[in-house]
Write a protein that holds these residues in place. Structure first.
Motif, PDB file in Angstrom:
ATOM      1  N   GLY A  58       0.798  -1.226   0.000  1.00  0.00           N
ATOM      2  CA  GLY A  58       0.000   0.000   0.000  1.00  0.00           C
ATOM      3  C   GLY A  58       0.824   1.266   0.000  1.00  0.00           C
ATOM      4  N   VAL A  59       2.094   1.157  -0.343  1.00  0.00           N
ATOM      5  CA  VAL A  59       2.957   2.348  -0.397  1.00  0.00           C
ATOM      6  C   VAL A  59       3.232   2.699  -1.856  1.00  0.00           C
ATOM      7  CG1 VAL A  59       4.052   1.750   1.798  1.00  0.00           C
ATOM      8  CG2 VAL A  59       5.143   1.044  -0.364  1.00  0.00           C
ATOM      9  N   GLY A  60       3.769   3.894  -2.073  1.00  0.00           N
ATOM     10  CA  GLY A  60       4.178   4.296  -3.416  1.00  0.00           C
ATOM     11  C   GLY A  60       5.619   3.891  -3.669  1.00  0.00           C
ATOM     12  N   CYS A  61       5.951   3.659  -4.939  1.00  0.00           N
ATOM     13  CA  CYS A  61       7.326   3.275  -5.276  1.00  0.00           C
ATOM     14  C   CYS A  61       7.690   3.871  -6.640  1.00  0.00           C
ATOM     15  CB  CYS A  61       7.447   1.750  -5.290  1.00  0.00           C
ATOM     16  SG  CYS A  61       9.112   1.167  -5.662  1.00  0.00           S
ATOM     17  N   GLU A  62       8.572   4.838  -6.621  1.00  0.00           N
ATOM     18  CA  GLU A  62       9.057   5.463  -7.856  1.00  0.00           C
ATOM     19  C   GLU A  62      10.396   4.846  -8.225  1.00  0.00           C
ATOM     20  OE1 GLU A  62       7.624   7.922  -9.813  1.00  0.00           O
ATOM     21  OE2 GLU A  62       5.856   7.511  -8.589  1.00  0.00           O
ATOM     22  N   LEU A  63      10.665   4.780  -9.527  1.00  0.00           N
ATOM     23  CA  LEU A  63      11.871   4.082  -9.988  1.00  0.00           C
ATOM     24  C   LEU A  63      12.816   5.002 -10.755  1.00  0.00           C
ATOM     25  CD1 LEU A  63      10.123   0.857 -11.365  1.00  0.00           C
ATOM     26  CD2 LEU A  63      10.988   1.288  -9.046  1.00  0.00           C
ATOM     27  N   ALA A  64      14.096   4.827 -10.512  1.00  0.00           N
ATOM     28  CA  ALA A  64      15.134   5.531 -11.282  1.00  0.00           C
ATOM     29  C   ALA A  64      16.116   4.483 -11.779  1.00  0.00           C
ATOM     30  CB  ALA A  64      15.847   6.551 -10.409  1.00  0.00           C
ATOM     31  N   THR A  65      16.214   4.347 -13.089  1.00  0.00           N
ATOM     32  CA  THR A  65      17.087   3.322 -13.670  1.00  0.00           C
ATOM     33  C   THR A  65      18.359   3.943 -14.233  1.00  0.00           C
ATOM     34  OG1 THR A  65      15.097   2.142 -14.343  1.00  0.00           O
ATOM     35  CG2 THR A  65      17.163   1.372 -15.280  1.00  0.00           C
ATOM     36  N   GLY A  66      19.500   3.431 -13.766  1.00  0.00           N
ATOM     37  CA  GLY A  66      20.777   3.924 -14.276  1.00  0.00           C
ATOM     38  C   GLY A  66      21.887   3.621 -13.293  1.00  0.00           C
TER      39      GLY A  66
END
Ligand SMILES: NC(=O)c1ccc[n+]([C@@H]2O[C@H](COP(=O)([O-])OP(=O)(O)OC[C@H]3O[C@@H](n4cnc5c(N)ncnc54)[C@H](O)[C@@H]3O)[C@@H](O)[C@H]2O)c1
Length: 265
Positions: A58-66
Motif C-alpha cells: 500500500g505504499v508508493g514506489c518510484e523508480l530511477a534506472t541507471g
C-alpha cells in the motif's frame, strides 16, 4: 515510544541498488513498515518487480534506472522524491560492487576510478543532496559499508579502501548534519548470501570460489553467511526513531566477524 510495526509510515526513503540483494530486502522491509520508496538500480527489470511487490504493502514506489556512477541519476531520484512524495526522510546508499580481486600493484588506474565512482563518489554525492532534501524536517542516512572497511582482505584493496572511506564520510557528515537533525550511520555487513559473490567468478575457478566462500564463512563466529533480511532489519532500525540517539557509528552486522580469532572449535 511504542513499536506499532509501521514505524516508517508515510515517510519517503530513497534506496540505491534496490534491485536485488541487501537493497531489495531493505526496500521491502521499509515498505512493509509503511515507507514510500524511491528505488534506484541498474536493472529496470528488477526494479519493476520490486515496485509490484512494494505496492502490495500500500505504499508508493518510484523508480530511477541507471548507474550511480552517473551522478545525474541521483539528481533524478532525489527529484522523484520531491515531486511525488514532497519529502525525504531516509537515504540508503547501498549500491556497490565487489570489484577487483588482485594484488595491490596489479590494480589498473581505470579500475581504481570505476570502483571509486560507484562505491564512494556516489555515496558522497547522495549524502550531499540529502542535506538539502531533509533540511527542516530532519532525517537519517544509512551508508552500506562493509566489514572490509574495518578489516582488510588480501587482494581486495580497491573494495576495502572505498568501504573504509565510506565510514569516514559517515563520521564527518554525522558531525556536520547533527544540527539539522539528520543522523548518519554506516552499516558493516559481514558475509551475506547475495549475488555479489558471483563476481568472484571473474577471478577464480569454481573450486577457488568454494574455497573462498568457506574461508569467509569460517571467519564469522556463527559459521554461516547472513541473509539480506538480517541487514534490512538493521537498516530499518538505523532509519527509525528507535535509533534517535545513534549517529556516526559503523555498525557491524556480521555474525561475529569482528570478534573472531579465526579459530574453529
Ligand atoms: N553481500 C555481502 O556479503 C556484503 C558484505 C558487505 C557489504 N556489502 C555491501 O552491500 C551492498 C549491497 O550488496 P549486495 O550483496 O546486495 O550486492 P548485489 O550485487 O546482490 O546487489 C547490488 C545491487 O546494486 C546494484 N548496482 C550495482 N552497481 C550499481 C551502479 N553502478 N548503479 C546502480 N546500481 C548498482 C545492482 O544492480 C544490484 O541490484 C554493497 O554496497 C556491498 O558492497 C555486501
Amino acid at each position: 515510544m511504542a513499536f506499532d510495526g509501521i514505524r516508517h509510515k508515510d515517510k519517503c526513503v530513497l534506496i540505491t541498488g534496490a534491485g536485488q540483494g541487501i537493497g531489495r530486502a531493505a526496500a521491502l522491509r521499509l515498505a512493509g513498515e509503511g515507507a514510500n520508496l524511491v528505488a534506484l538500480d541498474l536493472s529496470a527489470e528488477n526494479l519493476e518487480s520490486l515496485k509490484t511487490e512494494a505496492e502490495e504493502f500500500g505504499v508508493g514506489c518510484e523508480l530511477a534506472t541507471g548507474s550511480v556512477a552517473d551522478l545525474a541519476i541521483l539528481d533524478q531520484a532525489f527529484e522523484l522524491a520531491s515531486v511525488r512524495f514532497g519529502r525525504l526522510d531516509g537515504l540508503v546508499n547501498n549500491a556497490g560492487i565487489g570489484g577487483y580481486m588482485k594484488r595491490f600493484d596489479e590494480v589498473e588506474i581505470e579500475e581504481f576510478h570505476t570502483i571509486v565512482d560507484i562505491n564512494l563518489r556516489a555515496v558522497w554525492y547522495g549524502m550531499k543532496l540529502a542535506y538539502g532534501a531533509m533540511a527542516g524536517r530532519g532525517g537519517a542516512i544509512v551508508n552500506v559499508s562493509s566489514m572490509a572497511g574495518i578489516r582488510p582482505n588480501r587482494h581486495h584493496s580497491p573494495y576495502g579502501m572505498t568501504k573504509a572511506a565510506v565510514i569516514s564520510l559517515t563520521q564527518h557528515a554525522s558531525m556536520d548534519y547533527a544540527p539539522a537533525n539528520i543522523r548518519v550511520n554506516a552499516l558493516c555487513p559481514g558475509p551475506v548470501e547475495t549475488p555479489i559473490f558471483d563476481q568472484m567468478r571473474n577471478y577464480m575457478d569454481e573450486e577457488g570460489v568454494q574455497r573462498a566462500r568457506s574461508l569467509v564463512q569460517s571467519r564469522t563466529v556463527m559459521n554461516r553467511f547472513g541473509t539480506p533480511e538480517e541487514q534490512a532489519a538493521a537498516i530499518s532500525f538505523l532509519l527509525s526513531d528507535d535509533a534517535s540517539f545513534v549517529t556516526g557509528i559503523a555498525m557491524p552486522v556480521d555474525g561475529g566477524w569482528s570478534v573472531s580469532d579465526g579459530r574453529r572449535m
